[in-house]
Design an enzyme around this catalytic site. Structure first.
Site, PDB file in Angstrom:
ATOM      1  N   HIS A 301     -28.072 -13.197 -77.858  1.00 37.21           N
ATOM      2  CA  HIS A 301     -28.116 -12.343 -79.045  1.00 37.21           C
ATOM      3  C   HIS A 301     -27.237 -12.904 -80.159  1.00 37.21           C
ATOM      4  O   HIS A 301     -27.680 -13.034 -81.312  1.00 37.21           O
ATOM      5  CB  HIS A 301     -27.661 -10.935 -78.663  1.00 37.21           C
ATOM      6  CG  HIS A 301     -27.792  -9.920 -79.751  1.00 37.21           C
ATOM      7  ND1 HIS A 301     -28.787  -8.969 -79.771  1.00 37.21           N
ATOM      8  CD2 HIS A 301     -27.036  -9.688 -80.859  1.00 37.21           C
ATOM      9  CE1 HIS A 301     -28.651  -8.207 -80.839  1.00 37.21           C
ATOM     10  NE2 HIS A 301     -27.589  -8.626 -81.518  1.00 37.21           N
ATOM     11  N   GLU A 302     -25.993 -13.261 -79.816  1.00 37.37           N
ATOM     12  CA  GLU A 302     -25.069 -13.736 -80.845  1.00 37.37           C
ATOM     13  C   GLU A 302     -25.465 -15.117 -81.358  1.00 37.37           C
ATOM     14  O   GLU A 302     -25.300 -15.401 -82.553  1.00 37.37           O
ATOM     15  CB  GLU A 302     -23.637 -13.745 -80.314  1.00 37.37           C
ATOM     16  CG  GLU A 302     -23.124 -12.389 -79.851  1.00 37.37           C
ATOM     17  CD  GLU A 302     -23.324 -11.275 -80.866  1.00 37.37           C
ATOM     18  OE1 GLU A 302     -23.212 -11.548 -82.084  1.00 37.37           O
ATOM     19  OE2 GLU A 302     -23.602 -10.137 -80.459  1.00 37.37           O
ATOM     20  N   HIS A 305     -28.147 -14.850 -83.978  1.00 36.70           N
ATOM     21  CA  HIS A 305     -27.666 -14.416 -85.299  1.00 36.70           C
ATOM     22  C   HIS A 305     -27.333 -15.595 -86.210  1.00 36.70           C
ATOM     23  O   HIS A 305     -27.245 -15.413 -87.431  1.00 36.70           O
ATOM     24  CB  HIS A 305     -26.434 -13.532 -85.149  1.00 36.70           C
ATOM     25  CG  HIS A 305     -26.757 -12.082 -84.953  1.00 36.70           C
ATOM     26  ND1 HIS A 305     -27.661 -11.410 -85.745  1.00 36.70           N
ATOM     27  CD2 HIS A 305     -26.277 -11.168 -84.063  1.00 36.70           C
ATOM     28  CE1 HIS A 305     -27.729 -10.148 -85.351  1.00 36.70           C
ATOM     29  NE2 HIS A 305     -26.902  -9.969 -84.335  1.00 36.70           N
ATOM     30  N   GLU A 324     -30.811  -7.652 -86.638  1.00 33.97           N
ATOM     31  CA  GLU A 324     -30.695  -7.152 -85.268  1.00 33.97           C
ATOM     32  C   GLU A 324     -32.023  -7.148 -84.515  1.00 33.97           C
ATOM     33  O   GLU A 324     -32.045  -7.315 -83.295  1.00 33.97           O
ATOM     34  CB  GLU A 324     -30.073  -5.758 -85.283  1.00 33.97           C
ATOM     35  CG  GLU A 324     -28.703  -5.695 -85.950  1.00 33.97           C
ATOM     36  CD  GLU A 324     -27.664  -6.614 -85.297  1.00 33.97           C
ATOM     37  OE1 GLU A 324     -27.904  -7.126 -84.188  1.00 33.97           O
ATOM     38  OE2 GLU A 324     -26.617  -6.829 -85.932  1.00 33.97           O
ATOM     39  N   TYR A 377     -32.024  -1.809 -83.543  1.00 33.50           N
ATOM     40  CA  TYR A 377     -32.119  -3.061 -82.805  1.00 33.50           C
ATOM     41  C   TYR A 377     -33.429  -3.114 -82.014  1.00 33.50           C
ATOM     42  O   TYR A 377     -34.194  -4.094 -82.113  1.00 33.50           O
ATOM     43  CB  TYR A 377     -30.958  -3.188 -81.827  1.00 33.50           C
ATOM     44  CG  TYR A 377     -29.588  -3.367 -82.426  1.00 33.50           C
ATOM     45  CD1 TYR A 377     -28.747  -4.392 -81.994  1.00 33.50           C
ATOM     46  CD2 TYR A 377     -29.088  -2.509 -83.403  1.00 33.50           C
ATOM     47  CE1 TYR A 377     -27.473  -4.560 -82.510  1.00 33.50           C
ATOM     48  CE2 TYR A 377     -27.823  -2.668 -83.927  1.00 33.50           C
ATOM     49  CZ  TYR A 377     -27.011  -3.684 -83.478  1.00 33.50           C
ATOM     50  OH  TYR A 377     -25.747  -3.840 -83.997  1.00 33.50           O
TER      51      TYR A 377
END
Length: 447
Positions: A301-302, A305, A324, A377
């Site tokens: 997920h990070e 980004h 998100e 999200y």
């Protein structure tokens, strides 16, 4: 009585506010920052930060005064183009009146000397920004914590380049978002200098200070992938982050080339509720390392980004689903290729969850109180999955890669994405986007 600076002659209304619809009190009008140059010194034992900020900006209108966002520091001196300037602090705003008005289109320089105790910005999301750890510092500024450590135009669309020099006790490692360009050790203290050459929003600039060891996450290559780890967590981190190079390769296959030169994953030696991204960096808590890969989806997920949120940054916080939704969908894509549940199954599971547990929400504009709601999200990811089903994988992934390439290091909106996606579909997409983004009621899951 607090002195009052004269209002701007000929200035547009709202020059002390941003155009962001959710956080208009953060950010400023009337100019555009091109570059921040920060020379800072931090004393860990006393939590004391001081230094000089040099800001290069371009006026977007005639300015007889302007403002910046800054926390509760003591400002010793302000100069505009080398001349002393009147200044006034009120809340987290620093109001500045130069000796001479600045003409529309002029490039000008602001030098600010300040010092004090850096404190996080308190608000509806708790304390955001510069925060003391048990032994060190963590900076996680999304969405409005950047003024906790430097004067800035604190709005997501206000991208600029940076140079950050930070001096701390030599026992500590310093990681700042950007490329390390120099480091020298003095009598008990070390100065670290980083440059962030890609346009970057203030909230995505980060400082991490701790007793870290560096661990390589991939073999030497075009992208430096490293982790800063407390020594006690090294063994667990080696396993938990052991597939990072595979994750990076998967994200590049789906989204296109990684948009920066480096990626640093920092694991603080304290527990954190949630990890958070910065430009070329992500910050996790010690509780996210357990030697079992329990939190690998958050690693995905990070990293996602870096494409969605960092390289492509929302022009306004109401478009946050573009950050998100994509990062959540990246989790599902990784699950699919790494032996976990396929994206179809995860979409069905989360659709069922939202159907019974979440109040209706307009994903395209959820409101400031709901901008970090899990429904944004998950329903954002479901929107992308519905789009993939509609246009087919053969069009969906080229569309995503083109979206990333065409808007690299720029700002984006939901309207931009709708228009972009339509270019890759033979059928109109207005109905799909209306159902998934504009309508609070949850639509049926496409098959």
């Amino acid at each position: 009585m607090t002195p009052k600076l004269p209002g701007p002659r000929g200035a547009k209304p709202g020059a002390d506010h941003s155009q962001d619809s959710y956080l208009p009190e953060h950010g400023n009008g009337g100019y555009r920052v091109e570059h921040y140059d920060l020379d800072l010194e931090y004393r860990i034992t006393s939590n004391r930060l001081g230094g000089k900020a040099t800001i290069t900006a371009v006026a977007g209108q005639a300015l007889s005064r302007f403002s910046l966002d800054l926390g509760r520091f003591r400002v010793q001196d302000v100069r505009v183009d080398g001349w002393p300037a009147k200044h006034l602090q009120r809340g987290h705003k620093l109001f500045i009146k130069p000796q001479r008005p600045i003409d529309d289109g002029d490039t000008f320089r602001v030098d600010i000397r300040y010092s004090g105790t850096p404190l996080p910005i308190s608000g509806r999301w708790g304390d955001i920004g510069w925060d003391e750890l048990t032994d060190g510092v963590l900076v996680a500024s999304q969405p409005n914590g950047a003024p906790s450590w430097f004067p800035c135009d604190d709005q997501p669309a206000a991208k600029a380049t940076y140079r950050v020099a930070l001096t701390v006790a030599s026992a500590y490692a310093v990681l700042v978002t950007g490329d390390l360009v120099s480091k020298w050790r003095g009598a008990g203290a070390t100065s670290w200098v980083y440059e962030r050459r890609e346009p970057t929003s203030p909230y995505l600039m980060s400082v991490q200070i701790g007793r870290y060891e560096m661990m390589e996450l991939a073999a030497p290559g075009p992208i430096k992938q490293r982790a800063a780890i407390p020594p006690r967590l090294r063994a667990g981190a080696a396993y938990d982050l052991g597939r990072h190079d595979e994750i990076m390769a998967t994200m590049q296959r789906y989204f296109g080339p990684y948009p920066f030169k480096e990626y640093v994953l920092v694991v603080a030696d304290d527990e954190l509720d949630d990890p958070i991204e910065a430009q070329g960096m992500a910050i996790f808590g010690a509780n996210h390392i357990d030697g079992k890969r329990t939190h690998e989806r958050l690693v995905v997920h990070e990293l996602a980004h870096q494409w969605f949120g960092n390289s492509l940054t929302v022009a306004d916080w109401r478009h946050i689903w573009l950050n998100e939704g994509f990062a959540t969908y990246a989790e599902w894509l990784w699950s699919e290729v790494s032996g976990g549940l396929p994206a179809d199954t995860l979409a069905a599971q989360w659709h069922g969850y939202l159907a019974v547990s979440a109040a209706g929400i307009r994903v395209v504009d959820p409101g400031v109180d709901a901008m970090f709601d899990p429904a944004v999200y998950k329903r954002g990811a479901l929107t992308l999955h519905a789009l993939r089903k509609k246009v087919g994988a053969g069009s969906f992934f080229p569309m995503v890669r083109a979206w990333v390439a065409e808007h690299q290091h720029a700002t984006v909106t939901s309207e931009d994405f709708r228009a972009h996606a339509q270019r890759f579909s033979r059928e109109p997409l207005d109905g799909l986007f209306k159902e998934w983004l504009d309508t609070p009621a949850l639509p049926p899951l496409p098959r």
